[in-house]
Design an enzyme around this catalytic site. Structure first.
Site, PDB file in Angstrom:
ATOM      1  N   HIS A  56       0.822  -1.204   0.000  1.00 13.05           N
ATOM      2  CA  HIS A  56       0.000   0.000   0.000  1.00 13.05           C
ATOM      3  C   HIS A  56       0.862   1.263   0.000  1.00 13.05           C
ATOM      4  CE1 HIS A  56      -4.126   1.558   1.449  1.00 13.05           C
ATOM      5  NE2 HIS A  56      -3.448   2.554   0.910  1.00 13.05           N
ATOM      6  N   HIS A  58       1.424   5.113  -2.025  1.00 16.43           N
ATOM      7  CA  HIS A  58       0.955   6.119  -2.985  1.00 16.43           C
ATOM      8  C   HIS A  58       2.175   6.821  -3.566  1.00 16.43           C
ATOM      9  CE1 HIS A  58      -3.303   5.769  -1.797  1.00 16.43           C
ATOM     10  NE2 HIS A  58      -2.828   5.559  -0.584  1.00 16.43           N
ATOM     11  N   LEU A  59       2.363   6.662  -4.864  1.00 10.24           N
ATOM     12  CA  LEU A  59       3.545   7.261  -5.499  1.00 10.24           C
ATOM     13  C   LEU A  59       3.226   8.563  -6.231  1.00 10.24           C
ATOM     14  CD1 LEU A  59       5.454   4.086  -6.760  1.00 10.24           C
ATOM     15  CD2 LEU A  59       5.977   5.545  -4.796  1.00 10.24           C
ATOM     16  N   ARG A  60       1.946   8.894  -6.369  1.00  7.78           N
ATOM     17  CA  ARG A  60       1.479  10.189  -6.891  1.00  7.78           C
ATOM     18  C   ARG A  60       1.792  10.460  -8.360  1.00  7.78           C
ATOM     19  NH1 ARG A  60      -1.943  10.137  -3.110  1.00  7.78           N
ATOM     20  NH2 ARG A  60      -1.333  10.874  -1.049  1.00  7.78           N
ATOM     21  N   ASP A 150      -8.733   2.350  -3.393  1.00  9.84           N
ATOM     22  CA  ASP A 150      -8.281   2.978  -2.149  1.00  9.84           C
ATOM     23  C   ASP A 150      -8.361   4.494  -2.178  1.00  9.84           C
ATOM     24  OD1 ASP A 150      -7.045   2.882   0.503  1.00  9.84           O
ATOM     25  OD2 ASP A 150      -5.451   3.982  -0.489  1.00  9.84           O
ATOM     26  N   HIS A 177     -10.855  -0.417   0.739  1.00 15.03           N
ATOM     27  CA  HIS A 177     -10.769   0.687   1.701  1.00 15.03           C
ATOM     28  C   HIS A 177     -12.126   0.693   2.409  1.00 15.03           C
ATOM     29  CE1 HIS A 177      -9.944   5.091   2.741  1.00 15.03           C
ATOM     30  NE2 HIS A 177     -11.217   4.930   3.049  1.00 15.03           N
ATOM     31  N   HIS A 230      -5.526  -1.069   5.493  1.00 11.83           N
ATOM     32  CA  HIS A 230      -5.354  -0.259   6.718  1.00 11.83           C
ATOM     33  C   HIS A 230      -6.457  -0.433   7.785  1.00 11.83           C
ATOM     34  CE1 HIS A 230      -7.964   2.166   4.236  1.00 11.83           C
ATOM     35  NE2 HIS A 230      -6.986   2.731   3.558  1.00 11.83           N
ATOM     36  N   ASP A 303       0.683   2.597   3.663  1.00  6.53           N
ATOM     37  CA  ASP A 303      -0.197   3.702   3.261  1.00  6.53           C
ATOM     38  C   ASP A 303       0.603   5.002   3.157  1.00  6.53           C
ATOM     39  OD1 ASP A 303      -2.386   5.099   2.435  1.00  6.53           O
ATOM     40  OD2 ASP A 303      -3.525   4.907   4.310  1.00  6.53           O
ATOM     41  N   HIS A 307       2.266  14.344   0.566  1.00  4.29           N
ATOM     42  CA  HIS A 307       1.485  15.521   0.171  1.00  4.29           C
ATOM     43  C   HIS A 307       2.386  16.736   0.138  1.00  4.29           C
ATOM     44  CE1 HIS A 307      -2.460  13.772   0.047  1.00  4.29           C
ATOM     45  NE2 HIS A 307      -2.335  13.266   1.259  1.00  4.29           N
TER      46      HIS A 307
END
Lengths: 429, 306
Positions: A56, A58-60, A150, A177, A230, A303, A307
């Site tokens: 899990h 997040h590579l954006r 997710d 999720h 999660h 997770d 940001h």
């Protein structure tokens, strides 16, 4: 290709041994192996584990490269001891087609620091209305096996049932999720005494538990694989325990931050602690640790949610939920599970590598540290302690909830198929 | 006093009493004057930073600062750089650069004043944040109770209505408890927050049962949007079960008072004849708001009490 002789590391924390890495594989393991044509890595006192696998991340990229790219996220992952990460689908555009998942996969290959395994969206645009082309993503070069909306829950029970059934055709798994959206309208933090006092709309535990309960019944009914992202509440752990006792094919993950932090962090109104699902209570943290220890919870999933500064340096309500996780995940597991004696190193290898690799059907990861296996390895110094400095992180973002906190453990080296991606604690690319 | 006033619970009993006493002194000092102004904050700058419309509260703070001779800047988020996307932090740094000594902030997000306080050197006064707190409202309410009843210790205060979304209720529960009053909350269960049981207040769903034991009844405004969101079946049913009408007012002890933070929904949570009765303190609350806010600004910026 350089060969390496890792001298004196302790596989799974057991007896010290030498590990010979040759042509990308573990060629031999034993006492006092001869140094012939290999670069020696002194590893006295270091723990050797199979390279960590994150279910899990997040590579954006594509879409928010200012917050993270596949390359910067891969570097953060390697520094955290990971050799494979599953990249979540909530990019822009959403990873709901073979084209986008192949793009992410190729970017991962080019970065060459970890295996980037794309997660495909369950529904088109994560909208929860109709199934994405799951089969095309499974058949693509990215070989997608984990599907998730997710960030959003697949809330429609009929659609969730169809998704669970459909991915059986290629041994896929739906990673849910779990959040009943009608119970979390406007939710900002865990619903309880603190949310009432702080005037922040609550996210009730029941909103997670209701979906997990529903989904395990659906998974049982159709005989499909379900993975729960999660998990954050004590009640969820109980439902999973019950489901597993019935033989439901369900797996689950817990994040490092849910193992360590509680809703007390919200008292500061500092949005670095805003995350979805929210940080819960001491009792929930205890249940999550117990669930991970006894295997009810299969895996640690970071997770990792980078940001940009402007998305976090704001009022709590305006801030995006999510926190960094890759670089400190192992340290948090050491602090919350290993040092208190709840999980030994073999247990860490199981929950952070073997089981997540099995859930994601990654054949080359989560393998035993034995001769003939791919040399996906991490060497950890369990005695080191360091204070987390967000400015020093490899991630392009700085939203670490551990800023200023001293944590144990240091990743000294990471090998991806015999190539060091991290040496002496430094990324090699 | 601390540098900021963010929560009513920031005030201990001594500090809260000091604010109320100072407000009384200020009121006295101004009573005989033709020009209702004190020189205390001459040369200081107070910014009213309002991200949410609230004419009453803004005017009250503006008047309070002006009566202390401060320079006042009113900064409304509407039509400003904020509407062009400027962040709260950038706005804070701009105000800081302009030399604001105090920022009075009203914001729809709970905790926004706390964030602001971490970015500016001057004092921050919370003029209402989301569903969190409205500490000067609680201070003016306590001042009004003390003025009418002569005391706060042991006074039985019943707060009625939408406790879930009410910053007024949160601030009042904390402050009145600090000052020794006994608080009872009355609402339908849907309008009480989870965890309300840990608050320093009694909780009941039965308004009629508590009225004879109440020295103060504080009615909360019911927002129109709650009426359509199934918090209760209908405005009519709410009014019947939780509205204060003449019949209910008659059940109160003889010297009990009726309060409302305004603006009121006449005929909904409070009947017109109750709002206009001699028991009602609604107009006094507005007047007391100015002297209480003067006391807060004076103590935060002016130093020791007069």
């Amino acid at each position: 290709m350089t060969n390496y002789l890792v001298k004196g590391a302790k596989p799974y924390g057991g007896e010290a041994a030498d590990i010979l890495i040759k042509d990308g594989r573990i060629a031999a393991i034993g006492d006092s192996l001869p140094v012939t044509g290999a670069e020696v890595i002194e590893a006295d006192g270091l723990i050797a584990l199979p390279g960590l696998v994150d279910l899990h991340t997040h590579l954006r990229e594509p879409g928010r490269e200012d917050a993270e790219t596949v390359e910067t996220g891969s570097r953060a992952a390697a520094l955290g001891g990971f050799t494979a990460v599953h990249a979540m689908a909530n990019t822009d555009p959403v990873a709901d087609t073979a084209g986008v998942v192949e793009q992410v996969w190729r970017l991962g290959q080019e970065a060459g620091l970890v295996d980037v395994v794309p997660v495909g969206a369950v529904t088109v645009g994560l909208a929860g209305e109709r199934l994405a082309e799951l089969g095309a993503m499974a058949d693509s070069a990215a070989r997608v096996r984990v599907f998730s909306d997710d960030g959003h829950c697949v809330a429609d029970p009929a659609l969730m049932r169809r998704a669970l059934e459909y991915v059986k055709a290629f041994d896929g798994v739906v990673a849910q999720h779990a959040e009943e959206p009608r119970l979390t309208v406007g939710a900002q933090m865990h619903e309880g005494d603190r949310s009432a006092r702080l005037g922040l709309t609550g996210w009730p535990a029941a909103a997670e538990e209701a979906i997990i309960a529903r989904d395990v019944l659906l998974a049982e009914h159709v005989g499909a694989r379900l993975h729960v992202c999660h998990v954050s509440t004590a009640g969820s752990v109980e439902i999973l325990r019950w489901a597993k006792s019935r033989g439901v094919r369900v797996t689950a993950e817990v994040t490092p931050h849910h193992l360590l932090l509680t809703d007390a962090c919200a008292e500061s109104y500092d949005p670095v602690f805003k995350v979805n699902p929210p940080l819960r209570t001491d009792a929930d943290v205890e249940a999550l640790r117990a669930g991970l220890a006894d295997g009810t919870i299969d895996a640690v999933g970071t997770d990792h949610a980078p940001h940009a500064v402007e998305d976090k340096e704001s009022e709590w309500a305006q801030a995006r939920p999510g926190m960094l996780g890759l670089e400190q995940a192992l340290s948090v597991v050491i602090e919350t599970m290993v040092e208190p004696g709840r999980l030994d190193w073999a247990g860490v290898a199981d929950r952070m590598s073997v089981r997540p690799a099995a859930i994601g059907r990654l054949g080359e990861h989560g393998r035993p540290i034995t001769a003939g296996e791919p040399a996906n390895l991490v060497l950890v110094d369990p005695t080191a302690r360091a204070t987390v400095d967000p400015a020093a992180l490899a991630s392009r973002s700085r939203n670490s909830p551990y800023a200023g906190r001293e944590l144990p453990g240091r990743v000294v080296a990471t090998f991806l198929r015999g190539v060091p991606t991290v040496l002496d604690g430094k990324a090699q690319k | 006093m601390k540098r900021h006033l963010l929560d009513a619970t920031d005030l201990d009993r001594a500090d809260a009493t000091l604010v109320l006493d100072t407000a009384a002194q200020i009121e006295q000092a101004l009573a005989g004057r033709e020009v209702k102004k004190l020189p205390t904050l001459r040369g200081r700058t107070v910014v009213n930073l309002f991200y949410e419309d609230s004419t009453r509260t803004r005017i009250s703070f503006e008047l309070a600062a002006k009566r202390l001779s401060a320079d006042v800047i009113n900064f409304s988020a509407k039509g400003s750089s904020v509407s062009k996307g400027e962040s709260l932090k950038d706005t804070a740094l701009t105000l800081e650069a302009m030399g604001a000594d105090a920022v009075v902030i009203r914001h729809a997000a709970s905790g926004a004043p706390h964030r602001l306080a971490s970015w500016v050197k001057g004092s921050v006064v919370n003029a209402g944040d989301g569903t969190h707190e409205h500490p000067t409202q609680a201070l003016l309410d306590a001042y009004t109770v003390r003025q009418r009843l002569g005391r706060l210790e042991g006074v039985r205060v019943t707060i009625v209505g939408d406790v879930l979304h009410s910053r007024v209720a949160r601030s009042n529960v904390g402050l009145l408890h600090t000052l020794g009053a006994e608080v009872t909350l009355v609402a339908p269960p849907t309008l009480l927050p989870v965890g309300v049981g840990s608050w320093p207040a009694e909780v009941t769903y039965d308004l009629d049962a508590v009225l004879p034991k109440s020295d103060v009844v504080m009615m909360l405004r019911v927002q129109a949007e709650r009426m359509n969101a199934s918090f209760f079946p209908s405005a009519r049913e709410y009014s019947r079960r939780y509205g204060l009408d003449g019949r209910r007012m008659a059940a109160l002890p003889d010297d009990a008072i009726v309060m409302h933070p305004g603006p009121m929904n006449r005929g909904m949570e409070i009947a017109a004849d109750v709002a206009d009765s001699v028991r009602s303190t609604i107009v006094e609350q507005v007047a007391n708001g100015v002297s209480t806010r003067m006391a807060v600004l004076y103590l935060l910026l002016g130093g020791s009490p007069a």
